[in-house]
Design a protein around this motif. Structure first.
Motif, short mmCIF file in Angstrom:
data_model
loop_
_atom_site.label_atom_id
_atom_site.label_comp_id
_atom_site.label_asym_id
_atom_site.label_seq_id
_atom_site.Cartn_x
_atom_site.Cartn_y
_atom_site.Cartn_z
N LEU A 167 0.94 -1.08 0.07
CA LEU A 167 0.10 -0.03 0.00
C LEU A 167 1.04 1.40 -0.03
O LEU A 167 1.61 1.55 1.05
CB LEU A 167 -0.95 -0.16 1.11
CG LEU A 167 -1.55 -1.28 1.29
CD1 LEU A 167 -2.34 -1.35 2.78
CD2 LEU A 167 -2.80 -1.64 0.36
N LEU A 168 0.73 2.06 -1.07
CA LEU A 168 1.79 3.20 -1.22
C LEU A 168 0.96 4.21 -1.94
O LEU A 168 -0.27 3.87 -2.51
CB LEU A 168 2.92 2.90 -2.24
CG LEU A 168 3.99 2.18 -1.45
CD1 LEU A 168 4.97 1.60 -2.67
CD2 LEU A 168 4.64 3.07 -0.50
N ASN A 169 1.41 5.42 -2.02
CA ASN A 169 0.56 6.38 -2.46
C ASN A 169 0.70 6.34 -4.20
O ASN A 169 1.73 5.76 -4.56
CB ASN A 169 1.30 7.97 -2.37
CG ASN A 169 1.00 8.16 -0.74
OD1 ASN A 169 -0.08 7.72 -0.29
ND2 ASN A 169 1.70 9.02 -0.37
N LYS A 170 -0.13 6.99 -4.94
CA LYS A 170 -0.09 6.80 -6.45
C LYS A 170 1.16 7.50 -6.84
O LYS A 170 1.67 6.90 -8.09
CB LYS A 170 -1.32 7.34 -7.09
CG LYS A 170 -2.55 6.90 -6.91
CD LYS A 170 -3.56 7.55 -7.57
CE LYS A 170 -4.97 6.49 -7.55
NZ LYS A 170 -6.05 7.00 -8.38
N LYS A 171 1.55 8.61 -6.29
CA LYS A 171 2.76 9.26 -6.73
C LYS A 171 3.94 8.60 -6.50
O LYS A 171 4.97 8.20 -7.17
CB LYS A 171 3.07 10.50 -6.06
CG LYS A 171 3.92 11.61 -6.26
CD LYS A 171 3.77 13.02 -5.79
CE LYS A 171 4.63 13.18 -4.55
NZ LYS A 171 4.75 14.31 -4.13
N ARG A 197 7.71 2.52 -10.36
CA ARG A 197 7.12 2.01 -11.65
C ARG A 197 8.42 2.48 -12.78
O ARG A 197 8.94 1.58 -13.33
CB ARG A 197 5.76 2.28 -12.04
CG ARG A 197 5.70 1.23 -13.54
CD ARG A 197 4.25 1.35 -13.91
NE ARG A 197 3.31 1.00 -13.03
CZ ARG A 197 2.58 -0.18 -13.18
NH1 ARG A 197 3.14 -0.94 -14.45
NH2 ARG A 197 1.88 -0.56 -12.47
N THR A 198 8.44 3.81 -13.13
CA THR A 198 9.34 4.34 -13.82
C THR A 198 10.86 4.01 -13.65
O THR A 198 11.59 3.63 -14.62
CB THR A 198 9.29 5.82 -14.01
OG1 THR A 198 9.38 6.47 -12.88
CG2 THR A 198 7.88 6.18 -14.68
#
Length: 151
Positions: free
Chosen positions: A84-88, A94-95
């Motif tokens: 569970l992490l923030n979208k940012k 991911r990048t």
């Protein structure tokens, strides 16, 4: 009821194998018997890693032993667990993880002050063999210095 925040399961091999670039603290989506087993200290993250499946970041190959007092509701020992992490933070990870040579590894599992299980993950880059030899040399010199200072 006092919370046992002394649970601190570490991945010691990770510091030897990787250079840590960024660290994050993430929550783990767990079942009831899994958190009970973690509170008993029966988890292992030595061979685990993190990867993206669909839209979420999952911790894979993490072993949480079956709960001793669990019945047929017990969990599977090695299953993919959602982090569970923030979208940012997810977008940034991911990048970076798609670049060559970078990976996401768990460093430690601990219980927060509110009683939730958390995992500290790091964006890491693999070390070369000569880097590992330098790490061993540094460790030995620190040990020798500590012995000399003790006398």
């Amino acid at each position: 009821m006092a919370l046992s925040s002394d649970i601190n399961i570490k991945n010691k091999k990770a510091y030897f194998e990787y250079h840590m670039l960024d660290t994050y603290v993430a929550g783990i989506h767990l079942l009831g018997t899994e958190i009970k087993s973690i509170r008993e200290g029966k988890a292992n993250i030595n061979d685990s890693f993190c990867s993206f499946l669909n839209d979420g970041l999952y911790i894979r190959n993490m072993h949480i032993a079956e709960y001793s007092h669990g019945s047929f509701y017990n969990h599977e020992a090695k299953r993919d667990r959602l982090l569970l992490l923030n979208k940012k933070e997810l977008k940034k990870l991911r990048t970076k993880s798609e670049e060559r040579g970078f990976t996401i590894i768990p460093l430690r599992i601990f219980i927060s002050t509110r009683g939730f299980a958390k995992v500290e993950i790091a964006l890491a880059q693999g070390k070369k063999d000569f880097d590992k030899r330098e790490t061993i040399k540094e460790r030995d010199t620190k040990r020798e210095l500590a012995r000399v200072m003790k006398r």
